[in-house]
Design a protein around this motif. Structure first.
Motif, PDB file in Angstrom:
ATOM      1  N   PRO A 175       1.324  -1.399   0.066  1.00 24.69           N
ATOM      2  CA  PRO A 175       0.030  -0.053   0.084  1.00 24.69           C
ATOM      3  C   PRO A 175       0.453   0.669   0.113  1.00 24.69           C
ATOM      4  CG  PRO A 175      -0.465  -1.788   1.475  1.00 24.69           C
ATOM      5  CD  PRO A 175       0.361  -2.135   0.730  1.00 24.69           C
ATOM      6  N   TRP A 176       1.350   1.356   0.777  1.00 29.52           N
ATOM      7  CA  TRP A 176       3.143   2.533   1.299  1.00 29.52           C
ATOM      8  C   TRP A 176       3.343   2.740  -0.683  1.00 29.52           C
ATOM      9  CZ3 TRP A 176       1.212   5.878   4.341  1.00 29.52           C
ATOM     10  CH2 TRP A 176       0.784   5.092   5.703  1.00 29.52           C
ATOM     11  N   LEU A 177       3.973   1.869  -1.254  1.00 26.15           N
ATOM     12  CA  LEU A 177       4.327   1.586  -2.424  1.00 26.15           C
ATOM     13  C   LEU A 177       4.207   2.260  -3.738  1.00 26.15           C
ATOM     14  CD1 LEU A 177       6.568  -2.231  -2.334  1.00 26.15           C
ATOM     15  CD2 LEU A 177       7.426   0.660  -1.887  1.00 26.15           C
ATOM     16  N   LEU A 178       2.685   1.669  -3.485  1.00 25.27           N
ATOM     17  CA  LEU A 178       1.777   2.481  -4.406  1.00 25.27           C
ATOM     18  C   LEU A 178       0.810   3.075  -4.115  1.00 25.27           C
ATOM     19  CD1 LEU A 178      -1.499  -0.566  -4.013  1.00 25.27           C
ATOM     20  CD2 LEU A 178      -0.121   0.035  -6.354  1.00 25.27           C
ATOM     21  N   VAL A 179       0.978   4.232  -2.642  1.00 18.84           N
ATOM     22  CA  VAL A 179       1.095   6.055  -2.641  1.00 18.84           C
ATOM     23  C   VAL A 179       2.351   6.569  -3.256  1.00 18.84           C
ATOM     24  CG1 VAL A 179       1.439   7.373  -1.211  1.00 18.84           C
ATOM     25  CG2 VAL A 179      -0.215   5.196  -0.840  1.00 18.84           C
ATOM     26  N   GLY A 180       3.423   5.742  -3.490  1.00 21.58           N
ATOM     27  CA  GLY A 180       4.677   6.050  -3.639  1.00 21.58           C
ATOM     28  C   GLY A 180       4.817   6.188  -5.889  1.00 21.58           C
ATOM     29  N   LEU A 181       3.627   4.911  -6.070  1.00 24.46           N
ATOM     30  CA  LEU A 181       3.568   4.743  -7.486  1.00 24.46           C
ATOM     31  C   LEU A 181       2.565   5.812  -8.214  1.00 24.46           C
ATOM     32  CD1 LEU A 181       4.323   3.906 -10.139  1.00 24.46           C
ATOM     33  CD2 LEU A 181       2.165   2.231  -9.393  1.00 24.46           C
ATOM     34  N   GLY A 217      -1.203   5.660  15.295  1.00 24.80           N
ATOM     35  CA  GLY A 217      -1.263   4.187  15.261  1.00 24.80           C
ATOM     36  C   GLY A 217      -0.859   3.233  14.138  1.00 24.80           C
ATOM     37  N   LYS A 218       0.010   4.174  12.983  1.00 25.25           N
ATOM     38  CA  LYS A 218       0.279   2.977  11.525  1.00 25.25           C
ATOM     39  C   LYS A 218       2.201   2.825  12.183  1.00 25.25           C
ATOM     40  CE  LYS A 218      -3.661   3.767   9.052  1.00 25.25           C
ATOM     41  NZ  LYS A 218      -3.899   2.570   9.589  1.00 25.25           N
ATOM     42  N   ASP A 219       2.423   2.232  11.389  1.00 27.02           N
ATOM     43  CA  ASP A 219       3.720   1.446  11.999  1.00 27.02           C
ATOM     44  C   ASP A 219       5.139   2.457  10.832  1.00 27.02           C
ATOM     45  OD1 ASP A 219       6.233   0.468  11.902  1.00 27.02           O
ATOM     46  OD2 ASP A 219       6.236  -1.299  11.895  1.00 27.02           O
ATOM     47  N   PRO A 220       5.211   3.493  11.216  1.00 29.13           N
ATOM     48  CA  PRO A 220       6.838   4.452  10.801  1.00 29.13           C
ATOM     49  C   PRO A 220       7.877   3.196   9.818  1.00 29.13           C
ATOM     50  CG  PRO A 220       6.619   5.263  12.458  1.00 29.13           C
ATOM     51  CD  PRO A 220       5.664   3.873  12.436  1.00 29.13           C
ATOM     52  N   ALA A 221       7.855   2.373  10.345  1.00 26.22           N
ATOM     53  CA  ALA A 221       8.974   1.889   9.718  1.00 26.22           C
ATOM     54  C   ALA A 221       8.741   1.049   8.485  1.00 26.22           C
ATOM     55  CB  ALA A 221       9.802   0.238  10.818  1.00 26.22           C
ATOM     56  N   PHE A 222       6.946   0.802   7.713  1.00 26.16           N
ATOM     57  CA  PHE A 222       6.855   0.433   6.305  1.00 26.16           C
ATOM     58  C   PHE A 222       6.638   1.495   5.998  1.00 26.16           C
ATOM     59  CE2 PHE A 222       5.690  -3.344   8.556  1.00 26.16           C
ATOM     60  CZ  PHE A 222       6.524  -4.428   7.893  1.00 26.16           C
ATOM     61  N   GLY A 223       6.312   2.705   6.836  1.00 21.77           N
ATOM     62  CA  GLY A 223       5.405   4.236   5.751  1.00 21.77           C
ATOM     63  C   GLY A 223       5.889   5.231   5.340  1.00 21.77           C
ATOM     64  N   SER A 224       6.691   6.018   6.999  1.00 24.15           N
ATOM     65  CA  SER A 224       7.213   7.009   6.598  1.00 24.15           C
ATOM     66  C   SER A 224       8.466   6.976   5.280  1.00 24.15           C
ATOM     67  CB  SER A 224       8.453   7.241   7.581  1.00 24.15           C
ATOM     68  OG  SER A 224       8.838   6.050   8.134  1.00 24.15           O
ATOM     69  N   GLY A 225       9.304   6.094   5.049  1.00 20.19           N
ATOM     70  CA  GLY A 225      10.282   6.196   3.591  1.00 20.19           C
ATOM     71  C   GLY A 225       9.949   6.628   2.616  1.00 20.19           C
ATOM     72  N   PRO A 226       8.519   5.254   1.922  1.00 20.26           N
ATOM     73  CA  PRO A 226       8.074   5.680   0.647  1.00 20.26           C
ATOM     74  C   PRO A 226       7.291   7.633   0.972  1.00 20.26           C
ATOM     75  CG  PRO A 226       7.716   3.270   1.320  1.00 20.26           C
ATOM     76  CD  PRO A 226       8.563   4.309   2.779  1.00 20.26           C
ATOM     77  N   LEU A 227       6.459   7.664   1.649  1.00 21.38           N
ATOM     78  CA  LEU A 227       5.570   8.530   1.763  1.00 21.38           C
ATOM     79  C   LEU A 227       6.602  10.158   1.780  1.00 21.38           C
ATOM     80  CD1 LEU A 227       2.561   9.507   2.219  1.00 21.38           C
ATOM     81  CD2 LEU A 227       2.818   9.093   4.218  1.00 21.38           C
ATOM     82  N   ALA A 228       7.479   9.835   3.160  1.00 19.96           N
ATOM     83  CA  ALA A 228       8.752  11.063   2.785  1.00 19.96           C
ATOM     84  C   ALA A 228       9.227  11.529   1.545  1.00 19.96           C
ATOM     85  CB  ALA A 228       9.787  11.105   3.395  1.00 19.96           C
ATOM     86  N   THR A 229       9.540  10.132   0.923  1.00 21.14           N
ATOM     87  CA  THR A 229      10.099  10.175  -0.386  1.00 21.14           C
ATOM     88  C   THR A 229       9.142  10.366  -1.456  1.00 21.14           C
ATOM     89  OG1 THR A 229      11.830   8.634  -0.214  1.00 21.14           O
ATOM     90  CG2 THR A 229      11.258   8.583  -1.922  1.00 21.14           C
ATOM     91  N   VAL A 230       8.112  10.601  -1.660  1.00 18.63           N
ATOM     92  CA  VAL A 230       7.551  10.588  -2.797  1.00 18.63           C
ATOM     93  C   VAL A 230       7.044  12.307  -2.316  1.00 18.63           C
ATOM     94  CG1 VAL A 230       5.388   9.894  -1.728  1.00 18.63           C
ATOM     95  CG2 VAL A 230       4.900  10.126  -3.903  1.00 18.63           C
TER      96      VAL A 230
END
Length: 327
Positions: free
Chosen positions: A169-175, A295-308
């Protein structure tokens, strides 16, 4: 002489009072050491590593069992007690209380209220348990802000289906962000055709913003792992990001000018690097904190979301600078 202390109020979890034993030996400063030891032998305590020496309910010292066993026959507690023992307030956080006890080398930690009244004693074994718990939580936060070591371990060994569920899901946000970037670039097609050199520096600006943001994310994670909140670092880290951007922009200005022979394009690149670096620092601090609060895990979400987010903002800033200075 020796007695146990019992209180009815319910302490807050993870505080010094929450861990404190109330059934502990207490005595007055003038009580005989021999008499206190004899009295202790007839009673049961939750913790008896030290005797709390009280005067009218207020703590005036602590006497260790070792010092009491080595006392002469006529000595009283006043002669063998530590008159300045380490103490903490009832609402002191458990980690701070444990470290204070370790630094003073005491076999226990006395808990006293604002009036100096004795409320209990944190036993040595409880101090060790607190240090172990806090150590595991620090490692969890360092590995991704997870709530517990068990969650961290589960995330590390989970099956492929769960891994995809957490990451895709986070990578789809990046896409989606990459597609938005492409649309945004297409909107400036005329500018790019008029001056193809403008396109040369887009990858560099995007990379520098991402690199600055990654450094900030790492520092923020390290700080959170040892209990340093975002609020304590946001001012200095934002100023650092601005300073880094200014230094990189100052280096880029003459280099781009020499490469292209276009001083205004060089100025646009320098301004974009400065602004993108400063903003990337803020994004890198805000997103992990926000995901954690949700309540989300930044280990998965912060990298892709911050990058995009950083990439989009960097491109927007650069084209805005080009439009204002070059066009």
């Amino acid at each position: 002489m020796s007695e146990s202390m019992v209180f009815d109020d319910e302490p807050e979890p993870r505080t010094a009072l929450w861990h404190a034993c109330t059934r502990v030996p207490t005595a007055a400063p003038g009580d005989s050491v021999t008499a206190v030891l004899s009295d202790m032998a007839t009673k049961r305590y939750d913790c008896a590593s030290v005797v709390a020496v009280l005067d009218g309910g207020r703590l005036v010292g602590v006497a260790t069992i070792e010092r009491m066993f080595g006392a002469a026959d006529r000595e009283v507690l006043r002669d063998v007690m530590d008159p300045n023992p380490p103490t903490v307030r009832p609402d002191t956080h458990q980690e701070r209380a444990a470290w204070q006890a370790v630094q003073h080398g005491e076999p226990g930690l006395a808990v006293v209220d604002d009036d100096g009244r004795f409320r209990g004693l944190v036993a040595p074994q409880q101090l060790l348990a607190v240090l172990l718990q806090e150590h595991e939580e620090d490692l969890s936060r360092l590995g991704g802000f997870l709530h517990s070591v068990e969650t961290t371990r589960e995330t590390s060994v989970e099956n492929v289906r769960r891994r995809l569920w957490h990451r895709v899901p986070w990578l789809l946000v990046g896409l989606l962000g990459a597609m938005v970037s492409a649309v945004f670039m297409a909107a400036f097609e005329v500018t790019l055709e008029a001056n193809v050199a403008v396109a040369y520096f887009i990858p560099g600006i995007v990379y520098l913003a991402d690199a600055v943001g990654t450094q900030t994310e790492t520092l923020a994670i390290r700080g959170l792992s040892v209990g340093v909140g975002i609020r304590r670092i946001v001012g200095r880290e934002a100023l650092t990001g601005l300073s880094v951007g200014a230094l990189l922009g100052a280096v880029m200005l003459p280099v781009v000018s020499l490469m292209t022979g276009d001083t205004m394009l060089a100025l646009a690149v320098a301004v974009a690097v400065l602004a993108a670096s400063a903003i990337a620092t803020i994004v890198a601090m805000v997103l992990p904190w926000l995901l954690q609060r949700l309540g989300k895990d930044p280990a998965f979400g912060s990298g892709p979301l911050a990058t995009v987010v950083q990439d989009l903002l960097s491109i927007m800033i650069y084209f805005a600078a080009v439009t204002a200075l070059v066009s």
